[in-house]
Scaffold this motif. Sequence first.
Motif, PDB file in Angstrom:
ATOM      1  N   GLN A  23       0.814  -1.251   0.036  1.00 55.66           N
ATOM      2  CA  GLN A  23      -0.013  -0.027   0.045  1.00 55.66           C
ATOM      3  C   GLN A  23       0.881   1.346  -0.093  1.00 55.66           C
ATOM      4  N   LEU A  24       1.984   1.536   0.836  1.00 55.64           N
ATOM      5  CA  LEU A  24       2.807   2.426   0.810  1.00 55.64           C
ATOM      6  C   LEU A  24       3.428   2.697  -0.483  1.00 55.64           C
ATOM      7  N   LEU A  25       3.881   1.486  -1.303  1.00 53.48           N
ATOM      8  CA  LEU A  25       4.633   1.600  -2.440  1.00 53.48           C
ATOM      9  C   LEU A  25       3.663   2.214  -3.458  1.00 53.48           C
ATOM     10  N   ARG A  26       2.464   1.712  -3.488  1.00 54.99           N
ATOM     11  CA  ARG A  26       1.326   2.324  -4.615  1.00 54.99           C
ATOM     12  C   ARG A  26       1.181   3.705  -4.220  1.00 54.99           C
ATOM     13  N   ARG A  27       1.214   4.061  -2.787  1.00 60.01           N
ATOM     14  CA  ARG A  27       1.049   5.278  -2.930  1.00 60.01           C
ATOM     15  C   ARG A  27       2.291   6.462  -3.010  1.00 60.01           C
ATOM     16  N   HIS A  28       3.499   5.899  -3.020  1.00 61.04           N
ATOM     17  CA  HIS A  28       4.677   6.651  -2.885  1.00 61.04           C
ATOM     18  C   HIS A  28       5.263   6.455  -4.302  1.00 61.04           C
ATOM     19  N   LEU A  29       5.389   5.129  -4.935  1.00 62.10           N
ATOM     20  CA  LEU A  29       5.856   4.778  -6.134  1.00 62.10           C
ATOM     21  C   LEU A  29       4.642   4.416  -7.047  1.00 62.10           C
ATOM     22  N   PRO A  30       3.952   5.032  -7.449  1.00 64.03           N
ATOM     23  CA  PRO A  30       2.644   4.426  -8.572  1.00 64.03           C
ATOM     24  C   PRO A  30       3.292   3.748  -9.607  1.00 64.03           C
ATOM     25  N   ASP A  31       4.444   3.959 -10.040  1.00 62.69           N
ATOM     26  CA  ASP A  31       4.805   3.399 -11.389  1.00 62.69           C
ATOM     27  C   ASP A  31       5.470   2.025 -11.196  1.00 62.69           C
ATOM     28  N   LEU A  32       5.686   1.903  -9.808  1.00 62.37           N
ATOM     29  CA  LEU A  32       6.448   0.618  -9.846  1.00 62.37           C
ATOM     30  C   LEU A  32       5.395  -0.677  -9.915  1.00 62.37           C
ATOM     31  N   ALA A  33       5.816  -1.545 -10.596  1.00 65.27           N
ATOM     32  CA  ALA A  33       5.077  -2.876 -10.697  1.00 65.27           C
ATOM     33  C   ALA A  33       5.448  -4.009  -9.533  1.00 65.27           C
ATOM     34  N   VAL A  34       4.331  -4.082  -8.661  1.00 64.47           N
ATOM     35  CA  VAL A  34       4.628  -4.903  -7.669  1.00 64.47           C
ATOM     36  C   VAL A  34       3.926  -6.150  -7.651  1.00 64.47           C
ATOM     37  N   ARG A  35       4.458  -7.193  -7.586  1.00 65.52           N
ATOM     38  CA  ARG A  35       3.894  -8.416  -7.441  1.00 65.52           C
ATOM     39  C   ARG A  35       3.851  -8.907  -5.917  1.00 65.52           C
ATOM     40  N   VAL A  36       2.431  -9.162  -5.392  1.00 67.44           N
ATOM     41  CA  VAL A  36       2.347 -10.022  -4.017  1.00 67.44           C
ATOM     42  C   VAL A  36       2.212 -11.411  -4.251  1.00 67.44           C
ATOM     43  N   ARG A  94       6.749  -2.923   7.715  1.00 67.87           N
ATOM     44  CA  ARG A  94       6.284  -2.235   6.459  1.00 67.87           C
ATOM     45  C   ARG A  94       7.384  -1.336   5.911  1.00 67.87           C
ATOM     46  N   TYR A  95       7.978  -0.369   6.765  1.00 65.47           N
ATOM     47  CA  TYR A  95       8.494   0.556   6.447  1.00 65.47           C
ATOM     48  C   TYR A  95       9.972   0.081   6.086  1.00 65.47           C
ATOM     49  N   ARG A  96      10.565  -1.220   6.881  1.00 65.03           N
ATOM     50  CA  ARG A  96      11.591  -1.627   6.348  1.00 65.03           C
ATOM     51  C   ARG A  96      11.527  -2.299   5.033  1.00 65.03           C
ATOM     52  N   LEU A  97      10.414  -2.879   4.783  1.00 68.34           N
ATOM     53  CA  LEU A  97      10.123  -3.673   3.577  1.00 68.34           C
ATOM     54  C   LEU A  97      10.231  -2.754   2.517  1.00 68.34           C
ATOM     55  N   VAL A  98       9.845  -1.528   2.378  1.00 69.96           N
ATOM     56  CA  VAL A  98       9.571  -0.549   1.678  1.00 69.96           C
ATOM     57  C   VAL A  98      11.238  -0.162   1.223  1.00 69.96           C
ATOM     58  N   MET A  99      11.886   0.091   2.387  1.00 64.56           N
ATOM     59  CA  MET A  99      13.166   0.463   2.089  1.00 64.56           C
ATOM     60  C   MET A  99      14.005  -0.775   1.339  1.00 64.56           C
ATOM     61  N   ASP A 100      13.576  -1.924   1.742  1.00 66.07           N
ATOM     62  CA  ASP A 100      14.333  -3.367   1.053  1.00 66.07           C
ATOM     63  C   ASP A 100      14.040  -3.206  -0.463  1.00 66.07           C
ATOM     64  N   VAL A 101      12.766  -2.601  -0.975  1.00 68.72           N
ATOM     65  CA  VAL A 101      12.556  -2.538  -2.215  1.00 68.72           C
ATOM     66  C   VAL A 101      13.315  -1.358  -2.928  1.00 68.72           C
ATOM     67  N   ILE A 102      13.339  -0.184  -2.331  1.00 68.89           N
ATOM     68  CA  ILE A 102      14.039   0.824  -2.825  1.00 68.89           C
ATOM     69  C   ILE A 102      15.409   0.438  -3.123  1.00 68.89           C
ATOM     70  N   ASP A 103      16.080  -0.287  -1.889  1.00 68.97           N
ATOM     71  CA  ASP A 103      17.442  -0.908  -2.027  1.00 68.97           C
ATOM     72  C   ASP A 103      17.751  -1.763  -3.262  1.00 68.97           C
ATOM     73  N   ARG A 104      16.703  -2.623  -3.420  1.00 68.30           N
ATOM     74  CA  ARG A 104      17.078  -3.626  -4.353  1.00 68.30           C
ATOM     75  C   ARG A 104      16.451  -3.529  -5.823  1.00 68.30           C
ATOM     76  N   VAL A 105      15.642  -2.632  -6.079  1.00 67.35           N
ATOM     77  CA  VAL A 105      15.272  -2.483  -7.419  1.00 67.35           C
ATOM     78  C   VAL A 105      16.020  -1.360  -8.161  1.00 67.35           C
ATOM     79  N   PRO A 106      16.667  -1.982  -9.226  1.00 66.49           N
ATOM     80  CA  PRO A 106      17.641  -0.946  -9.980  1.00 66.49           C
ATOM     81  C   PRO A 106      17.141   0.253 -10.320  1.00 66.49           C
TER      82      PRO A 106
END
Length: 794
Positions: free
Chosen positions: A645-658, A741-753
């Motif tokens: 949900q945070l990624l959808r709000r802050h990075l709407p162009d990111l294609a996220v699979r759950v 959730r906040y650490r998971l968002v940081m992990d996404v930012i750290d790992r998506v090129p």
Amino acid sequence: MSAATRQQPGVLTDEELTSLDAHWRAANYLAVGQIYLMANPLLTEPLRPEHVKPRLLGHWGTSPGLNLVHTHLNRVIKARDLDALCIWGPGHGGPAVLANAWLEGSYSETYPDVTRDGQGMARLFKQFSFPGGVPSHVAPETPGSIHEGGELGYSLSHAYGAALDNPDLLVACVIGDGEAETGPLAASWHSNKFLDPVHDGAVLPILHLNGYKIANPTVLARIPEDELDALLRGYGHDPLHVTGDDPATVHRAMAEALDTALDRIAAIQHAAREQDAGERPRWPVIVLRTPKGWTGPAEVDGLPVADTWRSHQVPLSAVRDNPDHLRQLEAWLRSYRPEELFDDQGRPRPHLLTHVPEGPHRLGATPHANGGLLLRSLPLPPLERFAVPVDKPGATLHEPTRVLGDLLEHVMRATADRRDFRLVGPDETASNRLQAVYSASGKAWQAGTLDVDEHLDRHGRVMEILSEHTCQGWLEGYLLTGRHGLFSCYEAFVHIVDSMVNQHIKWLRTTRRLPWRAPIASLNYLLTSHVWRQDHNGFSHQDPGFVDHILNKSPEAVRVYLPPDANTLLSVADHVLRSRDYVNVVVAGKQPCYDWLSMDQARIHCARGLGVWDWAGTEDGSREPDVVLACAGDVPTQEVLAAAQLLRRHLPDLAVRVVNVVDIARLLPSEEHPHGMSDFEYDGLFTPDKPVIFAYHGYPWLIHRLAYRRTGHAHLHVRGYKEIGTTTTPFDMVVRNDLDRYRLVMDVIDRVPGLAVRATAVRQEMEDTRLRHHDWIREHGTDLPEVADWSWDG
């Protein structure tokens, strides 16, 4: 069990004594032969070194005592027309139990190539503890056994489990004096406070004291007899003592003790069933003292052996190389006078079989030791009756185990007449939100009651005792004799039974290869009050590692499920309660949890074991996802959805699979586990080269171990419990372990090129929120409002 009694209990005629002694000698001869011989079973020629096995393995010390017990159980079973089962606690006395099964004929019926004659005796001897043969202890291969030789300390709880809801069954339980020193055995003496003399069978403990363990004396054999007697009376038993080394005297005393014990049992059951006697009975127990290694070599190489610890295993260890040992072995075998016991064809002579029961009354042929033959399917209702309505994901909350409790209440009620379902747990049924079952059955209890007590019931089928060992033993004995059950436990403390479940899994794996063993109901664990919701109890109550322990075991026999909400828990519970020959571990929370899936969706999702939750992600199908957020477990699922949900709000162009995982074994390769996925399936779900951020309920290293061979393993990053715990707020537990959730968002930012630069501000906001959380809980004692009041709005 028949209430018939003998007119003169324990009085043996000379003819009966002769027959019983012959049977005992024959069993002793067969036990020695199994340990030593691979040829010349009837000693038709002088014993030579090549007749002896090159490796001597087995346990002689306990065998004569076990042979005595088996011989005398035969007599009372036949005389009283009893249905009986015996639990052989000294499981390394395998030679004795195998010998008696062969004598009574049940062994040859199970294994037709091991005939009841000289040729079959030769096979019986050679196969024992020999490559391609059978183990040296009582094992699944042993007819009449439900107890493995490695299960030291569990015999008495197994016996009580077998007796529960088996009103016509006598369960004799031979307890070795080494075994009697273990904690599980000590606690299981209290099982007599839970045995219902109306609906349950009887357990007759036989404490076999021969003085020694492997190399040391045993406690109960060395304390004064009056102290031991007082101990057993304090446990609520009436002891009967049999002591001696003269066979004739011991035979007569054992016959008298057994008859007296069975008369008392019959009187107890009659009073409870016909006269509604309400007082807790004092059940008999037999204390049998015989020499260790009785009838074996008195001395070897100038050292005393019989009646010492030296007779524990193989008294004569160098028979092939030492002529004196060979002579002693031959003299030992001939001391039983085999020519009087077996005819020229090696068949047992009729007089020694006089007291052997027939058909299923034989201990090696009882169907209660092959419980799958007696098993009936549980009457499970349609799950829709208990499912919670889910119009859209995350709109409502329920306590998953409370919802499950309603289902279990139905099962308990539907089996009220059959009495073949039990719920066991260490004082936690209500704590784990399963208290709905009390409306169908109270808690088994035969001890005193007070006015303030609730739900105690002399005839109850909910079993609670604050001993995980005893709970496990009860349930194993119950399942192995053809019934169903569930073990509910706090997640952190189920580790107490690690070694017990090891043995049960080994048992199941072995029985799958024995066509004569019918499948039994699975051993089902419900682990709740789990690590992420033990913030109030603290570090001591926080340990999710039982799953790691289970997944180290035989893949064909173990299953682990982490349902994320109430409906998936119902689906999983329905599956495991129907299953056979597994150990199923289900981890689910008892605290309010968002409802994610409808019942139909839950069924499909659980059947797959894992799957993409399209509604939670942001991939549109036009391209591959940029990142996969995976989760297993209820709290990790909520954190992943909050992160999405945070990624959808802050990075709407990111294609996220759950991706949500229910069946953790699905992560394994298909060649390693029956539930595993092919590489093709795995790569399609998790991608071969995109970052995967996996929020896992337990220790993160397990997920790496399961997936280390996958193409995309280098891109897999797992968050889970890192052994960082304390008494704190619920959300602080996940923050402390970097699962939030906040650490998971940081992990996404750290790992998506490319995101590390483009999303710097978002990452900083996530980090700031974690810091704000740290200060907030220390000031207010509660979680941040945006966490405490969070809901899914996808």
